[in-house]
Structures are given as structure tokens and as C-alpha cells.
Design an enzyme around this catalytic site. Structure first.
Site, PDB file in Angstrom:
ATOM      1  N   ASN A 164      -1.222   1.873   5.870  1.00 40.06           N
ATOM      2  CA  ASN A 164      -0.405   0.856   5.204  1.00 40.06           C
ATOM      3  C   ASN A 164       0.040  -0.117   6.276  1.00 40.06           C
ATOM      4  OD1 ASN A 164       1.676  -0.598   3.930  1.00 40.06           O
ATOM      5  ND2 ASN A 164       3.166   1.023   4.356  1.00 40.06           N
ATOM      6  N   GLY A 165      -0.128  -1.427   6.051  1.00 35.41           N
ATOM      7  CA  GLY A 165       0.326  -2.401   7.033  1.00 35.41           C
ATOM      8  C   GLY A 165      -0.809  -3.273   7.507  1.00 35.41           C
ATOM      9  N   CYS A 171       0.839  -1.191   0.000  1.00 36.23           N
ATOM     10  CA  CYS A 171       0.000   0.000   0.000  1.00 36.23           C
ATOM     11  C   CYS A 171       0.885   1.256   0.000  1.00 36.23           C
ATOM     12  CB  CYS A 171      -0.951   0.088   1.181  1.00 36.23           C
ATOM     13  SG  CYS A 171      -2.044  -1.332   1.312  1.00 36.23           S
ATOM     14  N   GLU A 226      15.790 -17.906 -10.915  1.00 34.72           N
ATOM     15  CA  GLU A 226      15.412 -16.512 -11.139  1.00 34.72           C
ATOM     16  C   GLU A 226      14.700 -16.346 -12.496  1.00 34.72           C
ATOM     17  OE1 GLU A 226      14.932 -14.030  -9.495  1.00 34.72           O
ATOM     18  OE2 GLU A 226      15.005 -12.326 -10.847  1.00 34.72           O
ATOM     19  N   LYS A 228      10.947 -14.917 -12.959  1.00 37.30           N
ATOM     20  CA  LYS A 228      10.636 -13.782 -13.854  1.00 37.30           C
ATOM     21  C   LYS A 228       9.484 -14.157 -14.770  1.00 37.30           C
ATOM     22  CE  LYS A 228      12.010 -11.112 -12.286  1.00 37.30           C
ATOM     23  NZ  LYS A 228      12.837 -11.063 -11.136  1.00 37.30           N
ATOM     24  N   TRP A 247      -2.945  -2.702  -1.711  1.00 40.01           N
ATOM     25  CA  TRP A 247      -2.661  -4.101  -1.999  1.00 40.01           C
ATOM     26  C   TRP A 247      -3.375  -4.864  -0.895  1.00 40.01           C
ATOM     27  CZ3 TRP A 247      -0.397  -8.359   0.349  1.00 40.01           C
ATOM     28  CH2 TRP A 247      -0.038  -9.410  -0.494  1.00 40.01           C
ATOM     29  N   LYS A 285       5.423  -4.334  -5.312  1.00 42.54           N
ATOM     30  CA  LYS A 285       6.879  -4.188  -5.332  1.00 42.54           C
ATOM     31  C   LYS A 285       7.479  -4.377  -3.944  1.00 42.54           C
ATOM     32  CE  LYS A 285      10.770  -3.027  -7.363  1.00 42.54           C
ATOM     33  NZ  LYS A 285      11.375  -4.069  -8.208  1.00 42.54           N
ATOM     34  N   ARG A 307       3.548  -0.032  -5.013  1.00 42.51           N
ATOM     35  CA  ARG A 307       3.337  -0.621  -3.695  1.00 42.51           C
ATOM     36  C   ARG A 307       2.006  -1.360  -3.585  1.00 42.51           C
ATOM     37  NH1 ARG A 307       6.880   1.730   0.017  1.00 42.51           N
ATOM     38  NH2 ARG A 307       5.584   0.945   1.691  1.00 42.51           N
ATOM     39  N   HIS A 324      14.546 -37.052 -10.485  1.00 41.77           N
ATOM     40  CA  HIS A 324      13.914 -37.575  -9.276  1.00 41.77           C
ATOM     41  C   HIS A 324      12.463 -37.100  -9.155  1.00 41.77           C
ATOM     42  CE1 HIS A 324      17.715 -39.239  -7.968  1.00 41.77           C
ATOM     43  NE2 HIS A 324      18.275 -38.103  -8.360  1.00 41.77           N
ATOM     44  N   GLU A 327       6.022 -14.619 -12.851  1.00 37.32           N
ATOM     45  CA  GLU A 327       5.410 -13.446 -12.223  1.00 37.32           C
ATOM     46  C   GLU A 327       4.878 -12.446 -13.235  1.00 37.32           C
ATOM     47  OE1 GLU A 327       7.819 -10.909  -9.663  1.00 37.32           O
ATOM     48  OE2 GLU A 327       9.590 -11.306 -10.857  1.00 37.32           O
TER      49      GLU A 327
HETATM   50  C1  AGP Z   1      10.939 -10.247  -7.842  1.00 35.47           C
HETATM   51  O1  AGP Z   1      10.773  -9.903  -9.147  1.00 35.47           O
HETATM   52  C2  AGP Z   1       9.852  -9.850  -6.929  1.00 35.47           C
HETATM   53  N1  AGP Z   1       9.524  -8.491  -7.034  1.00 35.47           N
HETATM   54  C3  AGP Z   1      10.027 -10.339  -5.500  1.00 35.47           C
HETATM   55  O2  AGP Z   1      10.328 -11.697  -5.508  1.00 35.47           O
HETATM   56  C4  AGP Z   1      11.061  -9.594  -4.636  1.00 35.47           C
HETATM   57  O3  AGP Z   1      12.365  -9.913  -5.033  1.00 35.47           O
HETATM   58  C5  AGP Z   1      10.836  -9.954  -3.170  1.00 35.47           C
HETATM   59  O4  AGP Z   1       9.561  -9.524  -2.798  1.00 35.47           O
HETATM   60  C6  AGP Z   1      11.880  -9.381  -2.242  1.00 35.47           C
HETATM   61  O5  AGP Z   1      11.862  -7.984  -2.250  1.00 35.47           O
HETATM   62  P1  AGP Z   1      13.015  -7.153  -1.560  1.00 35.47           P
HETATM   63  O6  AGP Z   1      14.259  -7.413  -2.311  1.00 35.47           O
HETATM   64  O7  AGP Z   1      12.566  -5.723  -1.666  1.00 35.47           O
HETATM   65  O8  AGP Z   1      13.117  -7.624  -0.152  1.00 35.47           O
END
Ligand code: AGP
Length: 609
Positions: free
Chosen positions: A100-101, A2, A482, A486, A74, A604, A27, A505, A489
Site C-alpha cells: 500500500n502506498g 489500498c 459540501e 456530495k 486503488w 475512502k 480503501r 462574476h 462524488e
Molecule cells: C468526502 O466525501 C470524501 N470522501 C473526501 O473528500 C474526504 O473528505 C477527503 O479525502 C479527506 O479525507 P480525510 O478526512 O480522511 O482526511
């Protein structure tokens, strides 16, 4: 999670708040709202969807209001509906709040308030706050908020306003962020600096546990019963960093910013003679030489950077490294102690689980270092030392430049540890440092080469596939993790990422004729093993898409498509090998018509556990 912005001043603030929310949309963006204090009281508009929907709902009409707040959500408690979007008000409509929170004990508070006859209009945890403030309100919002905070458990930032105290916002933070922007005859409060960066560069960071009262010309910070004085500091961020700079998306722009991000992260920390200067760690060479274990805690993409870092640190510094997702580490029996160096990797510096894991280790006496991209973030405040990436602001939800910058920072740390522990000679460190320093240029050349464009073409080619298996060995393994993250997501295509040797396995059962398998097959001592794994999946009809080292053209005989990367020493190859996978995922998601900068259900910054 948020984003919050509030304004008090002399300018009509509707557009200022909407523009600020756009800068905070990373956010959270499932719904949003704005409240403006007009002469006849609060006017609130809320909408489901992103900021464009709120703009539509708010209409073109001007407003003369010079006090207001906005929120981009969010969802944590309550579905994505207009009623659950912030701001929330008390029954009289005279108190309004954005948050927020999470209020952890909201269910009990809600039921107590309902027993007293309070009617709730949303399912959110936040709505208890305006009702509680209203119960305590006797003409003094600070006193009413203070009395309310006694009842609340959790981690949150609150901004509140009373129609009876025009020209004043009262805000409070408990762990989640809050900054004040100091303009000429106007003040902002926000979750993050970009929200008001166009208007002012003078900022005051509010600490956890503080209440701040902002009016057009004043900022008063209360800590406990005292008023705290704190000067504003100036931020020098490039305002254009928050714009797309000619690229079609923030993600693509940020992929192309990686050479600069890596160059800046290396900066003046690496000298020609192999000396590495990382003064922020809070450990001198003698202390570094006594480190017995390194523990990395992180989430998501940052966790993957940590996995790469393990190979570097164990090889160059000969220290055992454990890497764990923070949400698991924080609830295990923590055996960290004074001999441990714990690195919390978090680009945002705000991820709740990473912060909690760092706290747990610190309480046990470990030396905790925050590896983060955000100056002064909570992770920095919660740590004994800091190692900054210098990637600049990252807006795209899918992390790209912050990830490669994290790996580079970990390489610097590995060199530093290796020297301090006398595992690396000055000459050895200088050679490795030279190789590391070449990476930004190699990446720049790569991004401008046909190889980068080809990676995107390959992504488009496979855009209609329903599933991808990703494989890698040794340093190629975290790269495959990774790459798979990518893709899933931003394209919503299911992916499975596995150590290539472990594939038989279980995951091999997923394969059928034509299944695409992405294999990180860059040069290194396990290359032949990876080729064997490629043969195994091809024998089951899989189509192999390989990431391979330019110059090792033999791989072409084993793969349907090859995404080439420049040659580097194998341990540094993850910094380059992940980039075609970013481009592949990007092109595939774009070909599916998706908004890569704002994938569904994500935010984010994940400030809830
Ligand atoms: C990755 O593309 C994501 N946005 C997510 O996995 C991110 O890396 C994760 O939430 C950790 O965020 P941070 O590095 O701000 O702690």
C-alpha cells in the site's frame, strides 16, 4: 489507498482473508488479489473489479493453506488490469509481496533491474519490491527486506512472504498504516483494524520505520537493529458498526447515525456552566489565550468543515482563521510560527497531504492539533495535540457523519478559545453550549420527520438533470460546497459551488431555462442578500431548490422546491443544513442506479498525495 491483510495461524485462511478484504474495500476497489501458501508453493488469484469479482475468480473450492495475504487496490501506477493487481512475485515465484502506498523512485529501480535481465509482468511501482527482495534473499526474509528498504524511497506498507519460510509474514511500514491482530495461535497484519475485528480485538500498532515478523504464536518488532517489545491493547469497537444495520447502504446508515455521532462528540466535554474540557489539545487556557492565528489544513469534506469552523472561531473567539486545502498549503512558503495553532482535520487521520501540511507547520514551531475520528492514527502521532470526533467507523466513501461531527468539534474548540481569551463570558458560553447540545436531538427529530423524506423526494425529482449550481453565503457557503461535493462524488453529475454573491462574476453564464440551482437560504443576517441572489438566477430561468429554516415559510414564494431544516442559531445552522443536501445527493444517485458506497475512482482513505 489500498488495503492489505495477511494471516498466519492454524486455520485455513482463504475465507478469513476474503472477509478481511471486504472490510478494507473502502480503501480501494478497482481490483484485488489473494495469495495462499500451499504445500507446493504460492497460489495467486487476482481480478479486476470489486471483491465480488475476486471471490468469483477464487472459486468455491477450499484451500488448506494457513498462511496467506490479500490486497484490494486503488490504482496509482499502472492501469486497472489483472496484471497490475497485487500480489506481485519475483521471477521464481518464491517471494510474494503486497503493498500500500507509493515507491517514488520505482522508475529508476525498474530500469536498473531490467538492465540486469529482470522481466516485469506489471506496470506497478510495487513490483520492484519482490525482485529486489529476491536478489538479496539468502534464506532470511527479514534480512532481504531490510536490504531492499535501503533502495526504496516513498511511503508504503509492505507485507512479504517467502515460500521457503512457511508460517511467517514479514511486514514493514513507512508512514502508511500497519496493525497486527493477535489471536489465539494466529496473527493478522492489516492496513486497518476492521479487517480482523471479527477474529480478534487484541491489536499492536506498528510504528513507521519498524519491521514486524509475525508467526502463529509470535510477533517480533524490529526497530533499527533492536527488537522492540510492545504489548497488545484491546479495542472496544462495536463489530456491528461495520455492517449496514438494516439500511440499504452504509451512506444512508451513516447519515442516520449523525445524531449519535454528534452526541458522542459533545459527550462530557461541555458542562452546564459553559466550561469546555478539551484536555487532548495540549494547550492550557493560558496558552490558548496567547494563540495569535488559527490555520486549518484539510482536504475534501474535512476542508469544508474547516470553512464552517472559521466562522465559529472568528466570531466566538475573535482569532483570525485561515483555511486552506492541505495539498496547496504544504507547498507554499510556510510562515507559521509559535503563535499559530494549526488544526489538521482528517477523519481518517491518514490523508497524505494533510499529514504533510501538519508536518510543515510543526517544523516551523506551530502547535499542531489533529482533529480526527481514528484513535492512534498517523495524524495523532504527528501532532502536539488531538481533538477526536466520536463518530464511529465510517465506511461509505462519501463522508457524512464524520463531517457534521467535525463541525461540532470545531464549535467546541471555538467555545474553548472564546472562554480562554475572555471573549465569551461564562454565561455566554453556557448559552451557546446549550444551543450546541440541542443539535443532536434536533437532528434526530429532523431525520425522523417528513422533511427528511421530502429531501429525498426532491433528489429523485431532479435525477435526470445534467448539471447543478450550488450557492450559499456566509456559513451557507461551505454548506453549498459540501452539498455539491456530495452530489458529484456519488452521482457523477457535474456541479459548481460558488459564494452566492460571486455568482454574477462568471457562473451565472452557465444558467439557462430550467437549470437547477441549489441555494442554502437558512435564516441569518445575509438572508435578504441570498433572496436577491435567488431572484437573479430565477430571472435567467433557473429552478431554485432552497434549503431553508422551518418557520420562515416566505421562502416558498421564491423557490421551486424547499428542503426544510429546524431552526438553530445561524452560526450552528451548517450542522443541520448539510443533512438535506446529503439526502438529496443520496436519493438522486440512487435514482440513477449508482453504488453510493463505492463511487468510481475514489477511495475512502487517500494515502497518496
Ligand atoms: C468526502 O466525501 C470524501 N470522501 C473526501 O473528500 C474526504 O473528505 C477527503 O479525502 C479527506 O479525507 P480525510 O478526512 O480522511 O482526511
Amino acid at each position: 489507498m489500498c488495503g492489505i491483510i495477511g494471516y498466519v495461524g492454524s486455520r485455513p485462511c482463504k475465507d478469513l482473508i476474503l472477509a478481511g478484504l471486504e472490510r478494507l474495500e473502502y480503501r480501494g476497489y478497482d481490483s484485488a488479489g489473494i495469495v495462499l501458501l500451499e504445500a507446493d508453493g504460492f497460489h495467486t488469484v487476482r481480478a479486476v473489479g470489486n471483491l465480488a469479482e475476486l471471490r468469483r475468480a477464487a472459486g468455491e473450492g477450499g484451500s488448506s493453506a494457513t498462511t496467506g495475504m490479500g490486497h484490494t487496490r486503488w490504482a496509482t501506477h499502472g492501469r486497472v488490469t489483472e496484471a497490475n493487481a497485487h500480489p506481485h512475485a519475483d521471477a521464481s515465484g518464491r517471494i510474494t509481496v503486497v503493498m500500500n502506498g507509493i515507491v517514488e523512485n520505482y522508475a529508476r529501480l525498474r530500469s536498473e533491474l531490467q538492465d540486469q535481465g529482470v522481466v516485469f509482468l506489471s506496470q506497478t511501482d510495487a513490483e520492484v519490491i519482490p525482485h529486489l527482495i529476491a536478489q538479496h534473499y539468502e534464506g532470511d526474509l527479514v534480512a532481504a527486506l531490510r536490504a531492499t528498504l535501503v533502495h526504496l524511497k516513498g511511503h508504503f506498507t509492505i507485507v512479504a512472504a517467502s515460500a521457503d519460510e512457511p508460517g511467517r509474514l514479514v511486514a514493514y511500514r513507512q508512514q502508511t498504516p500497519l496493525v497486527v491482530g493477535v489471536g489465539d495461535g494466529e496473527r493478522f497484519v492489516a492496513s486497518a483494524i476492521p479487517a480482523f475485528l471479527r477474529e480478534t480485538r487484541e491489536i499492536i500498532v506498528i510504528e513507521s520505520g519498524e519491521i514486524v515478523v509475525v508467526e502463529a504464536d509470535t510477533v517480533v518488532i524490529h526497530r533499527g537493529g533492536d527488537v522492540v517489545s510492545r504489548e497488545a491493547t484491546r479495542v472496544e469497537w462495536d463489530e456491528d458498526a461495520a455492517e449496514k444495520g438494516g439500511f440499504e447502504s452504509f451512506m444512508l446508515k451513516e447519515i442516520h447515525e449523525q445524531p449519535a455521532a454528534l452526541r458522542d462528540t459533545i459527550g462530557d466535554r461541555l458542562s452546564l456552566g459553559g466550561d469546555i474540557d478539551l484536555p487532548g489539545l495540549g494547550l492550557d487556557d493560558a496558552a490558548l489565550s496567547r494563540v495569535e492565528r488559527v490555520q486549518v489544513v484539510a482536504c475534501g469534506t474535512s476542508f469544508h468543515a474547516g470553512l464552517v469552523g472559521r466562522y465559529l472561531i472568528e466570531d466566538w473567539a475573535q482569532v483570525p482563521v485561515n483555511v486552506e486545502v492541505a495539498s496547496e498549503y504544504r507547498y507554499r512558503t510556510c510562515l507559521a510560527g509559535p503563535g499559530d495553532l494549526v488544526i489538521g482535520i482528517t477523519q481518517s487521520g491518514e490523508t497524505a497531504d494533510t499529514l504533510a501540511a501538519m508536518r510543515v507547520a510543526r517544523e516551523r514551531g506551530a502547535h499542531v492539533v489533529a482533529l480526527t475520528n481514528i484513535m492512534g492514527s498517523q495524524a495523532v502521532r504527528d501532532a502536539d495535540g488531538v481533538l477526536y470526533t466520536r463518530a464511529g467507523l465510517e465506511i461509505g466513501v462519501a463522508a457524512t457523519k464524520t463531517h457534521t461531527a467535525q463541525v461540532v468539534a470545531l464549535a467546541l474548540l471555538a467555545l474553548k478559545l472564546g472562554r480562554a481569551r475572555h471573549v465569551l463570558s461564562a454565561a455566554g458560553a453556557a448559552d451557546l453550549g446549550d444551543e450546541l447540545a440541542r443539535i443532536p436531538d434536533l437532528l434526530q427529530e429532523y431525520l425522523e420527520s417528513p422533511d427528511a423524506a421530502h429531501a429525498m423526494t426532491v433528489g429523485e425529482k431532479y435525477a435526470d438533470r445534467p448539471f447543478f449550481l450550488y450557492l450559499g453565503r456566509h456559513v451557507g457557503m461551505p454548506v453549498s460546497y459540501e452539498g455539491a461535493l456530495k452530489l458529484k462524488e456519488i452521482s457523477y453529475v457535474p456541479t459548481e459551488a460558488y459564494p452566492a454573491g460571486e455568482m454574477k462574476h462568471g457562473p451565472i453564464a452557465l444558467l439557462e431555462d430550467g437549470s437547477p440551482v441549489v441555494v442554502v437560504a437558512t435564516d441569518g443576517h445575509v438572508f435578504d442578500k441570498v433572496i436577491s441572489n435567488i431572484q437573479e438566477v430565477r430571472a435567467r430561468g433557473a429552478q431554485v431548490i432552497a434549503v431553508a429554516t422551518r418557520g420562515n415559510e416566505d421562502i416558498a414564494a421564491h423557490a421551486e422546491d424547499v428542503m426544510w431544516v429546524p431552526r438553530t442559531p445561524p452560526l450552528l445552522s451548517p450542522i443541520l443544513a448539510v443533512v438535506p443536501l446529503q439526502l438529496f445527493a443520496y436519493a438522486l444517485a440512487r435514482a440513477r442506479g449508482l453504488n453510493v458506497d463505492q463511487p468510481r475512482n475514489l477511495a475512502k482513505t487517500v494515502t497518496v498525495e
